[in-house]
Every structure is written in C-alpha cells, then in structure tokens.
Enzyme design. Structure first.
Site, PDB file in Angstrom:
ATOM      1  N   GLU A  99       0.843  -1.200   0.000  1.00 57.10           N
ATOM      2  CA  GLU A  99       0.000   0.000   0.000  1.00 57.10           C
ATOM      3  C   GLU A  99       0.878   1.249   0.000  1.00 57.10           C
ATOM      4  O   GLU A  99       1.977   1.252   0.563  1.00 57.10           O
ATOM      5  CB  GLU A  99      -0.925  -0.048   1.240  1.00 57.10           C
ATOM      6  CG  GLU A  99      -1.846   1.138   1.424  1.00 57.10           C
ATOM      7  CD  GLU A  99      -2.834   1.403   0.295  1.00 57.10           C
ATOM      8  OE1 GLU A  99      -2.410   1.451  -0.859  1.00 57.10           O
ATOM      9  OE2 GLU A  99      -4.023   1.625   0.599  1.00 57.10           O
ATOM     10  N   ASP A 100       0.389   2.297  -0.653  1.00 56.10           N
ATOM     11  CA  ASP A 100       1.170   3.540  -0.709  1.00 56.10           C
ATOM     12  C   ASP A 100       1.164   4.261   0.636  1.00 56.10           C
ATOM     13  O   ASP A 100       2.201   4.697   1.123  1.00 56.10           O
ATOM     14  CB  ASP A 100       0.647   4.464  -1.830  1.00 56.10           C
ATOM     15  CG  ASP A 100      -0.868   4.666  -1.787  1.00 56.10           C
ATOM     16  OD1 ASP A 100      -1.544   4.138  -0.876  1.00 56.10           O
ATOM     17  OD2 ASP A 100      -1.384   5.375  -2.675  1.00 56.10           O
ATOM     18  N   ASP A 103      -3.702   5.772   6.438  1.00 50.86           N
ATOM     19  CA  ASP A 103      -4.166   7.015   7.054  1.00 50.86           C
ATOM     20  C   ASP A 103      -5.080   6.624   8.219  1.00 50.86           C
ATOM     21  O   ASP A 103      -4.597   6.302   9.305  1.00 50.86           O
ATOM     22  CB  ASP A 103      -4.867   7.805   5.940  1.00 50.86           C
ATOM     23  CG  ASP A 103      -5.312   9.185   6.342  1.00 50.86           C
ATOM     24  OD1 ASP A 103      -4.716   9.773   7.245  1.00 50.86           O
ATOM     25  OD2 ASP A 103      -6.269   9.694   5.719  1.00 50.86           O
ATOM     26  N   LYS A 132       0.574   7.766   8.205  1.00 44.88           N
ATOM     27  CA  LYS A 132       0.134   8.936   8.995  1.00 44.88           C
ATOM     28  C   LYS A 132      -0.493   8.386  10.267  1.00 44.88           C
ATOM     29  O   LYS A 132      -1.713   8.311  10.401  1.00 44.88           O
ATOM     30  CB  LYS A 132      -0.932   9.721   8.227  1.00 44.88           C
ATOM     31  CG  LYS A 132      -0.456  10.500   7.048  1.00 44.88           C
ATOM     32  CD  LYS A 132      -1.643  11.286   6.474  1.00 44.88           C
ATOM     33  CE  LYS A 132      -1.314  11.935   5.169  1.00 44.88           C
ATOM     34  NZ  LYS A 132      -2.516  12.490   4.513  1.00 44.88           N
ATOM     35  N   PHE A 153      -1.256  16.553   3.432  1.00 43.18           N
ATOM     36  CA  PHE A 153      -1.664  15.864   2.210  1.00 43.18           C
ATOM     37  C   PHE A 153      -0.491  15.812   1.241  1.00 43.18           C
ATOM     38  O   PHE A 153       0.028  16.844   0.836  1.00 43.18           O
ATOM     39  CB  PHE A 153      -2.867  16.548   1.569  1.00 43.18           C
ATOM     40  CG  PHE A 153      -3.492  15.684   0.516  1.00 43.18           C
ATOM     41  CD1 PHE A 153      -4.349  14.653   0.865  1.00 43.18           C
ATOM     42  CD2 PHE A 153      -3.184  15.869  -0.818  1.00 43.18           C
ATOM     43  CE1 PHE A 153      -4.895  13.824  -0.104  1.00 43.18           C
ATOM     44  CE2 PHE A 153      -3.725  15.044  -1.803  1.00 43.18           C
ATOM     45  CZ  PHE A 153      -4.584  14.022  -1.434  1.00 43.18           C
ATOM     46  N   VAL A 154      -0.082  14.608   0.895  1.00 40.63           N
ATOM     47  CA  VAL A 154       1.097  14.448   0.052  1.00 40.63           C
ATOM     48  C   VAL A 154       0.735  13.827  -1.293  1.00 40.63           C
ATOM     49  O   VAL A 154      -0.272  13.118  -1.418  1.00 40.63           O
ATOM     50  CB  VAL A 154       2.179  13.591   0.755  1.00 40.63           C
ATOM     51  CG1 VAL A 154       2.763  14.331   1.945  1.00 40.63           C
ATOM     52  CG2 VAL A 154       1.620  12.231   1.193  1.00 40.63           C
ATOM     53  N   ASP A 160      -1.932  10.635  -5.410  1.00 42.91           N
ATOM     54  CA  ASP A 160      -2.570  11.622  -6.282  1.00 42.91           C
ATOM     55  C   ASP A 160      -3.369  12.678  -5.529  1.00 42.91           C
ATOM     56  O   ASP A 160      -3.736  12.492  -4.361  1.00 42.91           O
ATOM     57  CB  ASP A 160      -3.542  10.916  -7.236  1.00 42.91           C
ATOM     58  CG  ASP A 160      -4.799  10.421  -6.511  1.00 42.91           C
ATOM     59  OD1 ASP A 160      -4.660   9.670  -5.522  1.00 42.91           O
ATOM     60  OD2 ASP A 160      -5.921  10.806  -6.910  1.00 42.91           O
ATOM     61  N   ARG A 166       0.641  11.656  -9.755  1.00 48.23           N
ATOM     62  CA  ARG A 166       1.158  10.314  -9.424  1.00 48.23           C
ATOM     63  C   ARG A 166       2.552  10.091 -10.012  1.00 48.23           C
ATOM     64  O   ARG A 166       3.312   9.271  -9.524  1.00 48.23           O
ATOM     65  CB  ARG A 166       0.227   9.224  -9.987  1.00 48.23           C
ATOM     66  CG  ARG A 166      -1.161   9.187  -9.361  1.00 48.23           C
ATOM     67  CD  ARG A 166      -1.878   7.918  -9.807  1.00 48.23           C
ATOM     68  NE  ARG A 166      -3.314   7.929  -9.583  1.00 48.23           N
ATOM     69  CZ  ARG A 166      -3.912   7.560  -8.455  1.00 48.23           C
ATOM     70  NH1 ARG A 166      -3.190   7.179  -7.415  1.00 48.23           N
ATOM     71  NH2 ARG A 166      -5.223   7.583  -8.361  1.00 48.23           N
TER      72      ARG A 166
END
Ligand code: IMP
Ligand code: MG
Length: 181
Positions: A99-100, A103, A132, A153-154, A160, A166
């Site tokens: 997973e990227d 959160d 996060k 928010f990155v 994205d 992306r």
C-alpha cells in the site's frame, strides 16, 4: 506546464525513497525468501512503490492487484467495496499487501479481513510506504513501514490529488492554492 511547480516542499526525495526501499527489501527477503508469496498491490497508488520494491526482491513471487473503492468520508468501514478483484487463487497463499499510504486504516483493515475470511489466505502482512499514524481510527498497523509522516496531504510516487501528480518521482506537499482553485 510543470506539475513540479505545484509542490510546496519535497517531503521525501528520490534518494531517501531508494535507500528506504532497499532496507524494506532486505526485511521482506528475510520474511518471504522461501514462501513464494503473492505481492498484492492496491491500485492505483501503490504501483510505483510495488515496482521499485519488487525489483529488489530476488526470490520467487507472484503479482496480483486489488482496487478497494475509496470510502466516502463518514461511511463506516463496512462500506469499503472491492472494485477490481485479484485474479490468482489466493487460498492458502502467503500474501503481502503493498500500500502507498495508511491514514485512518479503514481500507487496510477491510482488505485484511477479506483476505482472511473470504479468500482464506495462509498469511497476510502489510507493507506501507507511508504511515500517517496520528490519523488512525482502526486497530491496524503495517508489518513493514517506509516512513512515518505528519498529517499533511502528500502527492507523488503514486499518490494523487484528483488523479494528478502520481508521476512525480518524490513525495511532496502540494501548495495550498491548488486545493483552493
Ligand atoms: P485509509 O483507509 O484512511 O487508511 O486511507 C488510505 C487511502 O487514502 C490511501 O490509499 C490513499 O488513497 C488515500 N490517502 C490518504 N492520505 C493521502 C495523502 O496524503 N495523499 C494522497 N492520498 C491519500
Ligand atoms: Mg490508495
């Protein structure tokens, strides 16, 4: 038009990403060297991370992909739907979810439950590039984590904003004016 002009600051540069991914690959090799795992990449944000990570894994493995729908703000964790399902038979397989970013943890919580109760995997572990941690509402943590990051928010390296950014090679924070447009 350069998309890099929309970035306020670079949070994690290419060099640091590469170094950390090297380290994660060592940990994953220790864990999965003789297990022929299925690398289950969560679309779309995890594609660059999956690609960079898997280049560094010199042992047998298979790829699959899953796309959990993005949940709508207030909906409960039970509302996460799977828009694209894996194509391999995951039953009795060791599955590593890639997973990227984690959160609230809602997405990964549901994915992990599904893998256990519906797909009957032999084992499931999670590698997340970014965490996060302060935002967590579900009781779940990745087994392998790239970087703990603050609640900003990155974008970039797969992540994205409205499907854009992306393709940036680093993790960056967007300028506020982009949100306010
Ligand atoms: P969770 O279910 O709240 O853990 O959400 C994880 C998902 O939210 C990630 O897979 C991303 O798609 C998205 N997400 C969370 N934070 C960010 C961010 O800072 N930038 C881009 N996407 C994010
Ligand atoms: Mg995602």
């Amino acid at each position: 038009m350069k998309i890099s002009n929309d970035i306020k600051k670079i949070l994690i540069n290419e060099n640091d990403l590469n170094q950390r991914i090297n380290e994660l690959a060592v940990s994953l090799t220790n864990e999965y060297n003789d297990k022929n795992p299925i690398i289950l990449s969560l679309l779309k944000g995890s594609v660059p991370f999956t690609s960079e990570l898997s280049k560094r894994l010199d042992f047998p493995l298979e790829f699959d992909y899953m796309k959990p729908s993005s949940y709508v703000g207030t909906k409960s964790s039970g509302e996460v739907q799977i828009q694209i399902k894996p194509t391999l038979d995951l039953k009795n397989r060791h599955v590593l979810v890639v997973e990227d970013i984690i959160d609230t943890g809602r997405t990964l919580y549901i994915v992990k439950e599904l893998l256990k109760t519906v797909y009957h995997v032999k084992s499931v572990k999670i590698v997340a590039l970014l965490d996060k941690k302060e935002m967590r509402v579900c009781d779940i943590d990745p087994d392998f984590t790239g970087f703990l990051i603050p609640n900003e928010f990155v974008v970039g390296f797969g992540l994205d904003y409205n499907e854009q950014y992306r393709n940036l090679p680093y993790i960056g924070v967007l300028k506020e004016e982009i949100y306010q447009k």
